[in-house]
Scaffold this active site. Structure first.
Site, PDB file in Angstrom:
ATOM      1  CE  LYS A 283      -4.406  -1.618   1.663  1.00 12.67           C
ATOM      2  NZ  LYS A 283      -4.215  -3.012   2.117  1.00 12.67           N
TER       3      LYS A 283
ATOM      4  CD  GLU B  90     -10.251   4.808   1.334  1.00 13.24           C
ATOM      5  OE1 GLU B  90     -10.052   6.015   1.078  1.00 13.24           O
ATOM      6  OE2 GLU B  90      -9.637   3.876   0.773  1.00 13.24           O
TER       7      GLU B  90
ATOM      8  CB  SER C 164      -0.202  -8.373  -0.929  1.00 10.61           C
ATOM      9  OG  SER C 164      -0.946  -9.166  -0.026  1.00 10.61           O
TER      10      SER C 164
END
Ligand SMILES: *Cc1c(COP(=O)(O)O)cnc(C)c1O
Length: 394
Positions: free
Chosen positions: A85, A107, A376
C-alpha cells in the site's frame, strides 16, 4: 489511460456533479506528472531510499518441495509499513503536493491503508485526516496508534455499519466540501476515474521488478502469477507486466466461510449475489441482494473484506485474460501457518489466500513449473486476531 476511464463495460465516473471538477483536475495532474521526469525521479527516490524498493523475489524452497513445483514470492511484505500500500500512498501524496494541496483525507478499514497514508504524509509534510469506522477503531487499536504517531488525525465514523463503506462515504463528503485544499487518497484500484488507472500506475512497479527478478532467479517466466484480490491493487500491480506473456494470471478472492454460507467477499465466484452494479463511483461486480442493496461481506482478512472489486478486474475476467477463484478463511489460516513454519515468513492473511490457491493449483503442475505469488504484506498485523479468534493451534 482508457477513454473516460472505462475498462470495457466497467469503470467510469458515477459521482455527484459537485465532484466532477475535482476528478477532472486530478486526471489532468496525473496525466501530466506521470510523464514528468522530475516527478518520476522524486518518486523513484522515495520508493528506493524510503520504502526499501526493489523488494526481492524469494525462492520458497521448502514450500516448493512440498508442493511439487517451484514457488517464488514477490516480497511486498518487506516494503516499509509491511505491505504494497505504501507504493500508492507515496505516489498520490507526491502528486497531491505537486497539485498544491495542503491536506489529504483517506478512508481506512483495518487501518493498513490509513497507516500507509499517514506515513507518506508525515514524510512529505502534508496534513492528514483519516476516516475510520468506530467498529474498526475498536478492532484495530495498534493501527490507530501508528496513524496518530505519524501525526494523522483519526476521525471516527458512527454512521451505518460503522465500518469501511461508511468511512468511504464520510471521506467523499469531506472531499466534496474541501476540494480546493484537499486531496482524497484512495487506497485501491476502485472508485471513480481516474483512481483505478492511477492506483494501478503507482502499483505497476511490483510487476516490473518481479518480471525481471523471476527471469534472473528462475531463468524463465512463471506458468502462473497468483495474487489475492480485495479491491485488486496488488494483483493489478503484479499482473500488468505479464499481460502480453504466455502466463496465467490468477486472482484469489476471500471465500470466507464458503460461497454457500453467504459469508464471504467473493464478488466473482458467487454467481447469485455477485452482479454488475455501481458502488462508490465505479461500475463493476458488486455483491448485492435481489433488490440491489449492497451485501455485507465477511473475511478473516480485513484487506479483502469489501463488496466491490476494481473495474479493471471485471474486464480482465470478461476478456478471459485473468482467472478468478477464491480461498476460504480456513484454507488461508492453514497456509498462514504453513508458510510461517516452513519458510519463516509470516504472510498477511490476505496474501495467505493467494498461497492457499497456489497449493491447490500446484497439484496439476510438474516439478519444473514456476509459480509466482505476490506476498502482498506481512502478517504481524494479524497476530492478535489469530491468537484471539483462530483457536489454539498457533
Ligand atoms: C489492503 C491489502 C490487500 C488488499 O488490497 P488490494 O487492493 O486488493 O491489493 C492485500 N494484501 C494486503 C497485505 C493488504 O494490506
Amino acid at each position: 489511460m482508457k477513454e473516460r476511464g472505462y475498462f470495457g463495460d466497467f469503470g467510469g465516473m458515477y459521482v455527484p456533479e459537485t465532484l466532477v471538477p475535482a476528478l477532472e483536475e486530478l486526471e489532468k495532474a496525473f496525466v501530466k506528472y506521470r510523464k514528468d521526469k522530475q516527478f518520476r525521479k522524486e518518486l523513484n527516490d522515495l520508493l528506493e531510499k524510503y520504502a526499501g524498493r526493489p523488494t526481492p523475489v524469494t525462492f520458497a524452497e521448502n514450500l516448493s518441495r512440498m508442493a511439487g513445483c517451484k514457488i517464488y514470492f514477490k516480497r511486498e511484505d518487506l516494503a516499509h509499513t509491511g505491505a504494497h500500500k505504501i507504493n500508492n500512498a507515496l505516489g498520490q501524496a507526491l502528486l497531491a503536493k505537486r497539485m498544491g494541496k495542503k491536506r489529504i483525507v483517506a478512508e481506512t478499514g483495518a487501518g493498513q491503508h490509513g497507516t500507509a497514508v499517514a506515513i507518506a504524509c508525515a514524510k512529505l509534510g502534508i496534513e492528514c485526516d483519516v476516516y475510520m469506522g468506530e467498529v474498526d477503531i475498536e478492532r484495530q487499536k495498534p493501527n490507530v496508534m501508528r496513524m496518530e504517531l505519524a501525526g494523522a488525525r483519526v476521525i471516527p465514523v458512527s454512521s451505518g455499519s460503522k465500518t469501511l463503506k461508511d468511512a468511504i462515504n464520510e471521506c467523499l463528503r469531506d472531499w466534496t466540501t474541501n476540494v480546493r485544499t484537499t486531496h482524497y487518497l484512495l487506497g485501491s484500484v476502485l472508485g471513480p476515474h481516474p483512481y483505478p488507472s492511477m492506483v494501478a500506475f503507482f502499483q505497476e512497479v511490483i510487476g516490473k521488478e518481479a518480471r525481471k527478478q523471476i527471469l534472473e532467479e528462475a531463468g524463465e517466466l512463471p506458468r502462473a502469477v497468483i495474487a489475492c484480490v480485495g479491491g485488486g491493487s496488488n494483483a493489478i500491480g503484479i499482473f500488468k507486466a505479464f499481460m502480453n506473456d504466455n502466463v496465467e494470471l490468477i486472482g484469489v478472492e476471500a471465500g470466507g466461510k464458503g460461497i454457500k454460507s453467504g459469508k464471504h467477499a467473493a464478488r466473482f465466484s458467487d454467481r447469485k449475489t455477485g452482479r454488475v452494479g455501481v458502488l462508490h463511483g465505479t461500475k463493476t461486480f458488486v455483491l448485492q441482494d435481489k433488490f440491489g442493496q449492497i451485501m455485507n461481506t465477511h473475511s478473516v482478512s480485513a484487506g479483502l473484506d469489501y463488496s466491490a472489486v476494481g473495474p479493471e478486474h471485471s474486464m480482465l475476467r470478461k476478456k478471459g485474460r485473468a482467472l478468478y477463484t477464491y480461498a476460504t478463511d480456513k484454507e488461508a489460516l492453514n497456509s498462514f501457518r504453513l508458510v510461517s513454519r516452513v519458510e519463516g515468513i509470516i504472510p498477511a492473511l490476505e496474501s495467505a489466500h493467494a498461497v492457499a490457491f497456489a497449493l491447490k493449483y500446484a497439484r496439476k503442475c510438474s516439478k519444473e513449473d514456476v509459480l509466482l505469488i505476490n506476498m502482498s504484506g506481512r502478517g504481524d498485523k494479524d497476530l492478535e486476531y489469530i491468537s484471539r479468534f483462530a483457536g489454539k493451534k498457533t
